[in-house]
Write an enzyme that holds these catalytic residues in place. Structure first.
Site, PDB file in Angstrom:
ATOM      1  N   HIS A  14      75.035  34.451  74.136  1.00 37.31           N
ATOM      2  CA  HIS A  14      75.105  35.878  74.536  1.00 37.31           C
ATOM      3  C   HIS A  14      75.301  35.953  76.048  1.00 37.31           C
ATOM      4  O   HIS A  14      74.366  35.725  76.814  1.00 37.31           O
ATOM      5  CB  HIS A  14      73.819  36.610  74.136  1.00 37.31           C
ATOM      6  CG  HIS A  14      73.839  38.072  74.465  1.00 37.31           C
ATOM      7  ND1 HIS A  14      73.309  39.020  73.627  1.00 37.31           N
ATOM      8  CD2 HIS A  14      74.339  38.760  75.513  1.00 37.31           C
ATOM      9  CE1 HIS A  14      73.469  40.219  74.154  1.00 37.31           C
ATOM     10  NE2 HIS A  14      74.088  40.085  75.325  1.00 37.31           N
ATOM     11  N   HIS A  16      77.490  38.049  79.435  1.00 39.89           N
ATOM     12  CA  HIS A  16      78.415  39.033  80.036  1.00 39.89           C
ATOM     13  C   HIS A  16      79.025  38.394  81.275  1.00 39.89           C
ATOM     14  O   HIS A  16      78.282  37.962  82.165  1.00 39.89           O
ATOM     15  CB  HIS A  16      77.672  40.291  80.480  1.00 39.89           C
ATOM     16  CG  HIS A  16      76.936  40.978  79.372  1.00 39.89           C
ATOM     17  ND1 HIS A  16      77.449  42.041  78.679  1.00 39.89           N
ATOM     18  CD2 HIS A  16      75.707  40.735  78.830  1.00 39.89           C
ATOM     19  CE1 HIS A  16      76.576  42.442  77.756  1.00 39.89           C
ATOM     20  NE2 HIS A  16      75.507  41.663  77.833  1.00 39.89           N
ATOM     21  N   LYS A 100      80.554  42.643  67.482  1.00 42.99           N
ATOM     22  CA  LYS A 100      79.326  43.051  68.176  1.00 42.99           C
ATOM     23  C   LYS A 100      79.039  44.531  67.974  1.00 42.99           C
ATOM     24  O   LYS A 100      79.891  45.379  68.260  1.00 42.99           O
ATOM     25  CB  LYS A 100      79.480  42.751  69.672  1.00 42.99           C
ATOM     26  CG  LYS A 100      78.370  43.309  70.550  1.00 42.99           C
ATOM     27  CD  LYS A 100      77.051  42.550  70.380  1.00 42.99           C
ATOM     28  CE  LYS A 100      75.904  43.224  71.114  1.00 42.99           C
ATOM     29  NZ  LYS A 100      75.407  42.501  72.249  1.00 42.99           N
ATOM     30  N   HIS A 137      73.142  44.450  69.013  1.00 43.21           N
ATOM     31  CA  HIS A 137      72.194  44.989  69.988  1.00 43.21           C
ATOM     32  C   HIS A 137      71.241  45.826  69.140  1.00 43.21           C
ATOM     33  O   HIS A 137      71.544  46.963  68.797  1.00 43.21           O
ATOM     34  CB  HIS A 137      72.905  45.828  71.051  1.00 43.21           C
ATOM     35  CG  HIS A 137      71.959  46.326  72.094  1.00 43.21           C
ATOM     36  ND1 HIS A 137      71.905  45.833  73.371  1.00 43.21           N
ATOM     37  CD2 HIS A 137      70.961  47.249  72.017  1.00 43.21           C
ATOM     38  CE1 HIS A 137      70.945  46.434  74.041  1.00 43.21           C
ATOM     39  NE2 HIS A 137      70.356  47.298  73.245  1.00 43.21           N
ATOM     40  N   HIS A 175      68.991  39.061  71.927  1.00 45.86           N
ATOM     41  CA  HIS A 175      67.937  39.285  72.929  1.00 45.86           C
ATOM     42  C   HIS A 175      66.649  39.848  72.330  1.00 45.86           C
ATOM     43  O   HIS A 175      66.224  40.948  72.659  1.00 45.86           O
ATOM     44  CB  HIS A 175      68.424  40.134  74.112  1.00 45.86           C
ATOM     45  CG  HIS A 175      69.314  41.301  73.753  1.00 45.86           C
ATOM     46  ND1 HIS A 175      68.966  42.248  72.835  1.00 45.86           N
ATOM     47  CD2 HIS A 175      70.537  41.656  74.216  1.00 45.86           C
ATOM     48  CE1 HIS A 175      69.948  43.138  72.755  1.00 45.86           C
ATOM     49  NE2 HIS A 175      70.908  42.799  73.570  1.00 45.86           N
ATOM     50  N   ASP A 248      71.958  36.464  77.965  1.00 47.16           N
ATOM     51  CA  ASP A 248      72.239  37.865  78.312  1.00 47.16           C
ATOM     52  C   ASP A 248      72.412  38.021  79.820  1.00 47.16           C
ATOM     53  O   ASP A 248      72.086  39.062  80.396  1.00 47.16           O
ATOM     54  CB  ASP A 248      71.158  38.814  77.791  1.00 47.16           C
ATOM     55  CG  ASP A 248      71.679  40.246  77.662  1.00 47.16           C
ATOM     56  OD1 ASP A 248      72.882  40.467  77.878  1.00 47.16           O
ATOM     57  OD2 ASP A 248      70.872  41.142  77.359  1.00 47.16           O
TER      58      ASP A 248
HETATM   59  O1  DOR Z   1      70.455  45.075  80.088  1.00 48.28           O
HETATM   60  C1  DOR Z   1      71.514  45.006  79.514  1.00 48.28           C
HETATM   61  N1  DOR Z   1      72.655  44.905  80.211  1.00 48.28           N
HETATM   62  N2  DOR Z   1      71.538  45.043  78.192  1.00 48.28           N
HETATM   63  C2  DOR Z   1      72.690  45.113  77.506  1.00 48.28           C
HETATM   64  O2  DOR Z   1      72.654  45.149  76.304  1.00 48.28           O
HETATM   65  C3  DOR Z   1      73.973  45.194  78.226  1.00 48.28           C
HETATM   66  C4  DOR Z   1      73.861  44.589  79.540  1.00 48.28           C
HETATM   67  C5  DOR Z   1      75.018  44.852  80.461  1.00 48.28           C
HETATM   68  O3  DOR Z   1      76.155  44.868  80.002  1.00 48.28           O
HETATM   69  O4  DOR Z   1      74.781  45.007  81.653  1.00 48.28           O
HETATM   70 ZN    ZN Z   2      73.913  41.735  76.540  1.00 50.06          ZN
END
Ligand code: DOR
Ligand code: ZN
Length: 346
Positions: A14, A16, A100, A137, A175, A248
């Site tokens: 997971h 970003h 997702k 999520h 998460h 995450d």
């Molecule tokens: O805290 C978070 N930030 N939770 C998420 O699910 C998305 C993520 C983000 O993209 O910044």
């Molecule tokens: Zn995330």
């Protein structure tokens, strides 16, 4: 006392990495330590189709450091209008590793998420039929739901029904943030698995709010109580196949993170593996670290584990406070920035 540990190369289930200058700045930290990562589709606009995902994959590959063998595993963002045929084609062609779910307005860039679950039944049926992973999520959002109860409400109102309605659907509750979440995953394994972040293992809401507001501890789902953290630590370090690593890591420009209305998301890729190692050491469970970091995830995703290995050793270093980003974003703060980090990937 163990001061060195060698394990198969981990994957991040997971992650970003954003796009553009931010992608370029943050990707090397993940590519250095991890073999593969599931790349989140919540760009603006989101990665909705196979075509979007293929384009995004090309942009990720284009900024990988020379010689890197890192593989991005792409996902697409489920909306009320997702076409089951498009998703199936993406899976069969090897472009998509999963779909997702963001419930609409649950978190950063989730405005295009699902507003009505009846509209995605056909997609879920198709995922079940073709054995394609469904990433969630797992938070139910509503004016009647306290933010600390969102994960439990999602399980009660959605997930506990889906496991019966779609018995062949392979799911990941991402998460995990609560004892309820960890317990549910175990009760629904192997159909459901859960990823756990380094910060949900390391922090409590008292750390976040109790001695000065710490924007770098704000994420969705929010960090919960010491009891929840204890349950998550027990789950992660159990070695059980239903729990595995997902950082995450979620970078934001400094000015959006530290603001009157700051955004959720914790950039932790540079300290992720050392932080997990610290938790496993504290729990006396370093012998279970490889299962959590490198074996359980590929098994659930039905992929082979990585062949090569990495070594972590106890060798303190200081994490930088921030990472420079070219262009208008300029910089992003780092989880545990400025702290002494006990473990180091050699
Ligand atoms: O805290 C978070 N930030 N939770 C998420 O699910 C998305 C993520 C983000 O993209 O910044
Ligand atoms: Zn995330």
């Amino acid at each position: 006392m163990t001061t060195r540990i060698t394990i198969r190369r981990p994957d991040d289930w997971h992650l970003h990495v954003r796009d553009g200058d931010m992608l370029k700045a943050v990707l090397p930290y993940t590519a250095k330590d991890f073999g593969r990562a599931i790349i989140m589709p919540n760009l603006v606009p989101p990665v909705r189709t196979v075509k979007d995902a293929a384009g995004y994959r090309d942009r990720v590959m284009a900024v990988l450091p020379a010689g890197s063998r890192f593989t991005p595993l792409m996902t697409c963002y489920l909306t009320d209008d997702t076409d089951p045929d498009d998703v199936e084609r993406g899976f069969r062609d090897g472009v998509l590793a999963g779909v997702k779910l963001y419930p609409a307005n649950a978190t950063t860039n989730s405005a295009a998420g699902v507003t009505d679950y009846r509209k995605v039944t056909r997609v879920l049926e198709r995922l079940e039929k073709i054995g394609m992973p469904f990433l969630m999520h797992g938070e139910e959002v509503g004016s009647d739901i306290d933010i600390f109860d969102r994960e439990k409400a999602f399980i009660d109102r959605r997930l506990s029904k889906w496991v019966k309605e779609f018995p062949g659907l392979r799911m990941i509750l991402e998460h995990l943030s609560s004892k309820d979440g960890a317990d549910f995953v175990k009760s629904a394994a192997p159909q459901v698995a859960g990823t756990i972040t380094p910060y949900h293992l390391n922090l409590t809401r008292t750390d976040w709010l109790g001695a000065g507001l710490k924007p770098m501890m704000y994420a969705m789902p929010v960090i919960k109580t010491a009891q929840d953290r204890a349950a998550l630590r027990k789950a992660a370090t159990s070695g059980e196949a239903c729990y595995f690593l997902g950082t995450d890591s979620a970078p934001h420009p400094f000015v959006r993170k530290v603001a009157i209305s700051g955004v959720p998301g914790i950039f932790n890729a540079p300290v992720a593996l050392p932080t997990y190692a610290k938790v496993f050491e504290e729990e006396g469970a370093l012998d279970k670290f490889e299962a959590f970091a490198s074996l359980n995830g590929p098994r659930h995703y039905r992929l082979p584990p990585n062949e090569d290995k990495i070594t972590l050793e106890k060798s303190p270093w200081t994490a930088p406070i921030e990472i420079k980003v070219a262009g208008p974003d300029e910089r992003t703060l780092l989880y545990r920035g400025g702290e002494t980090i006990e473990w180091k990937v050699t």
